[in-house]
Scaffold this motif. Structure first.
Motif, PDB file in Angstrom:
ATOM      1  N   SER A   2      50.344  37.410  25.102  1.00  0.00           N
ATOM      2  CA  SER A   2      50.572  38.340  26.187  1.00  0.00           C
ATOM      3  C   SER A   2      51.494  37.735  27.243  1.00  0.00           C
ATOM      4  O   SER A   2      51.462  36.540  27.519  1.00  0.00           O
ATOM      5  N   THR A   5      48.823  36.565  32.299  1.00  0.00           N
ATOM      6  CA  THR A   5      48.076  35.317  32.223  1.00  0.00           C
ATOM      7  C   THR A   5      46.594  35.543  31.987  1.00  0.00           C
ATOM      8  O   THR A   5      45.938  36.266  32.744  1.00  0.00           O
ATOM      9  N   THR A   6      46.092  34.905  30.928  1.00  0.00           N
ATOM     10  CA  THR A   6      44.651  34.862  30.689  1.00  0.00           C
ATOM     11  C   THR A   6      44.215  33.401  30.720  1.00  0.00           C
ATOM     12  O   THR A   6      44.988  32.501  30.391  1.00  0.00           O
ATOM     13  N   ASP A   8      41.188  30.750  29.450  1.00  0.00           N
ATOM     14  CA  ASP A   8      40.012  30.483  28.614  1.00  0.00           C
ATOM     15  C   ASP A   8      39.027  29.696  29.465  1.00  0.00           C
ATOM     16  O   ASP A   8      39.294  28.538  29.812  1.00  0.00           O
ATOM     17  N   ALA A  55      40.871  38.237  39.411  1.00  0.00           N
ATOM     18  CA  ALA A  55      40.534  37.705  38.093  1.00  0.00           C
ATOM     19  C   ALA A  55      39.502  38.661  37.507  1.00  0.00           C
ATOM     20  O   ALA A  55      38.507  38.976  38.160  1.00  0.00           O
ATOM     21  N   ILE A  57      36.965  39.824  34.251  1.00  0.00           N
ATOM     22  CA  ILE A  57      36.221  39.351  33.082  1.00  0.00           C
ATOM     23  C   ILE A  57      35.337  40.494  32.586  1.00  0.00           C
ATOM     24  O   ILE A  57      34.528  41.029  33.351  1.00  0.00           O
ATOM     25  N   VAL A  76      46.212  44.602  27.701  1.00  0.00           N
ATOM     26  CA  VAL A  76      45.393  43.432  27.414  1.00  0.00           C
ATOM     27  C   VAL A  76      43.969  43.921  27.193  1.00  0.00           C
ATOM     28  O   VAL A  76      43.413  44.612  28.051  1.00  0.00           O
ATOM     29  N   LEU A  78      40.199  43.198  27.061  1.00  0.00           N
ATOM     30  CA  LEU A  78      39.179  42.248  27.495  1.00  0.00           C
ATOM     31  C   LEU A  78      37.888  42.584  26.758  1.00  0.00           C
ATOM     32  O   LEU A  78      37.336  43.674  26.937  1.00  0.00           O
ATOM     33  N   LYS A  83      36.934  34.919  28.486  1.00  0.00           N
ATOM     34  CA  LYS A  83      38.355  35.147  28.778  1.00  0.00           C
ATOM     35  C   LYS A  83      38.484  35.844  30.126  1.00  0.00           C
ATOM     36  O   LYS A  83      37.758  36.785  30.432  1.00  0.00           O
ATOM     37  N   CYS A  84      39.434  35.371  30.912  1.00  0.00           N
ATOM     38  CA  CYS A  84      39.655  35.885  32.257  1.00  0.00           C
ATOM     39  C   CYS A  84      41.116  36.297  32.382  1.00  0.00           C
ATOM     40  O   CYS A  84      42.009  35.524  32.036  1.00  0.00           O
ATOM     41  N   LEU A  85      41.374  37.503  32.862  1.00  0.00           N
ATOM     42  CA  LEU A  85      42.731  37.997  33.062  1.00  0.00           C
ATOM     43  C   LEU A  85      43.080  37.911  34.545  1.00  0.00           C
ATOM     44  O   LEU A  85      42.329  38.401  35.393  1.00  0.00           O
ATOM     45  N   HIS A  93      47.906  48.360  37.726  1.00  0.00           N
ATOM     46  CA  HIS A  93      46.925  48.231  36.649  1.00  0.00           C
ATOM     47  C   HIS A  93      45.963  49.412  36.605  1.00  0.00           C
ATOM     48  O   HIS A  93      45.633  50.005  37.627  1.00  0.00           O
TER      49      HIS A  93
END
Length: 122
Positions: A2, A5-6, A8, A55, A57, A76, A78, A83-85, A93
């Motif tokens: 992507s 930014t994600t 971990d 952020a 989740i 994206v 989720l 995982k955090c976007l 968005h």
């Protein structure tokens, strides 16, 4: 991979289940925390911000995120609580919620309606 930014998040599993840690993982100080639930099948969001960074989740279920930063756009998914976007202020968005989804939102700023931009990019 992507464009957006994600992160971990550190996650640990054993026979008792999983544990995900958020310590020092975000590039901003958290000033507001909230979660969205009971929105099965609904579209939420539809804005960008002047200065707020977020952020996101999905701690349960699946949330489909549409993001457009004025240059690039994408979706994206989720569906993993490790995982955090990151959603930057410029990022228009929207979120579509799957059944039973819970979206945790960590924000760099307290709520201020004046920080919201409701116009999409052309």
């Amino acid at each position: 991979m992507s464009y957006f930014t994600t992160i971990d998040l550190p996650t640990f599993f054993d026979l008792r289940g999983g544990l995900t840690v958020l310590d020092d993982a975000l590039p901003f100080e958290i000033k507001r925390i909230y979660w969205i639930y009971g929105a099965d099948g609904h579209l939420r969001g539809g804005h960008r911000h002047v200065k707020t960074r977020q952020a996101l989740i999905a701690v349960a279920g699946m949330v489909s995120m549409y993001i457009n930063d004025g240059r690039c756009s994408g979706i994206v998914e989720l569906n993993d609580p490790s995982k955090c976007l990151l959603v930057e202020p410029k990022d228009w968005h929207t979120m579509t919620f799957g059944p039973g989804s819970v979206l945790l939102v960590l924000s760099s700023e307290p709520y201020d309606r004046a920080d919201y931009i409701d116009e999409k990019y052309d």
